[in-house]
Design an enzyme around this catalytic site. Structure first.
Site: not given
Length: 326
Positions: A158-159, A179-180, A239, A268, A287, A289
């Site tokens: 999505r992001i 991955r797909s 990550r 972190e 961090h 986002g």
């Protein structure tokens, strides 16, 4: 019987947990930035029916073995690598996360980080604030263009798709590896699926938005960085553990890449002496986002609803292991 008990591991806005307080007795760790100590978390989990957790909370087998009443663990994040999902599933504990509500906000931040790194925004701001701006020069703090360049997105969920959508406004060529195949992104955004190595070699901006899994841990190594263009900028908003930070430091030191924009780190928080902070071509963020007021409130409200639904015997809106509820 009294109300079920829910423990929240950080101080979140009280108005976001009203749906939870209607169905449960709620206690909250009183600090916003200081994490709950492990011993207190274990004590609270022992009596809890639900846990409202953060990515920094380790929710492992030890915790769940000592939590006989636990029915639901809801993370204030899309990610859930801090939770032993298999153990939770085995114990019929529902695990929830917060996808969707933070997609656009995280994409905004990711693209802002890309732009700030490319155009040396933070460095230029400090240049003015430090009183160094004495005259204008043709190449004063000259960065690199973003428009008409090639962006390579590792992780087209999505992001990733939302970042690709923003890239279309800059007339960028969009490559992705996932991955797909994401046929929707290909059709609607003109994204092109390529192998990981091809993406690394061709991209001017390599943007990592992949989840942390066994396959993606240390995905970006010294060998990876040496395949990049010398001018390439690496952006990580996923990550920290997907990157070998020693290799990234070496790549910056030896000018194998053009710069890095980092919202996440392996451990972190980081200190001001972290080795990656010594490079002027590194933009480092704490961090953040999904950290807009609107989105963080929406995330907290979603976590609250998820826990409340499970405690009421209903399906949560967003669960990681829906098979637990059948």
């Amino acid at each position: 019987m009294g109300k079920p008990y829910v423990y929240i591991t950080r101080n979140v806005p009280k108005e976001t947990i009203t749906s939870l307080e209607e169905v449960a007795e709620v206690a909250m760790w009183p600090h916003e930035e200081e994490p709950v100590p492990r011993n207190i978390l274990l004590q609270e989990a022992e009596k809890a029916d639900g846990l409202f957790t953060m990515l920094s909370d380790k929710v492992d087998k030890e915790l769940m073995d000592g939590a006989p009443h636990l029915k639901v663990i809801a993370n204030l994040a899309v990610g859930f690598d801090n939770i032993d999902v298999q153990t939770a599933t085995d114990k019929k504990i529902v695990v929830c996360n917060t996808p969707d509500v933070l997609t656009d906000t995280t994409a905004d931040l990711t693209f802002a980080l890309l732009m700030a790194t490319a155009r040396r925004i933070v460095e230029a701001s400090d240049y003015v604030k430090d009183g160094k701006w004495k005259n204008w020069g043709p190449l004063l703090l000259a960065g690199t263009d973003i428009h008409h360049k090639t962006i390579g997105i590792v992780g087209m969920g999505r992001i990733g798709a939302a970042v690709a959508k923003r890239a279309t406004g800059f007339d960028m060529e969009i490559l992705y590896h996932n991955r797909s195949r994401n046929e929707k992104a290909e059709k609607e955004l003109g994204a092109t699926y390529v192998s990981f190595d091809e993406l690394i070699k061709r991209s001017d901006f390599v943007v990592c938005l992949a989840p942390l899994t066994k396959e993606t841990e240390n995905l970006f190594t010294w060998a990876t960085f040496t395949l990049m263009k010398k001018s390439a900028i690496f952006i990580n908003a996923s990550r920290g553990a997907v990157v070998d930070e020693v290799a990234l430091e070496r790549a910056l030191e030896e000018k194998e890449i053009g710069g890095a924009g980092l919202d996440v780190f392996r451990v972190e928080p980081i200190s001001a002496t972290h080795p990656l902070l010594r490079f002027k071509n590194v933009v480092a963020l704490p961090h953040i986002g999904s950290s807009s007021m609107e989105t963080r409130y929406a995330m907290c409200e979603l976590v609250s609803r998820n826990i409340a639904n499970v405690l009421l015997g209903s399906k949560p809106e967003t669960s990681v292991n829906p098979e637990v509820l059948g």
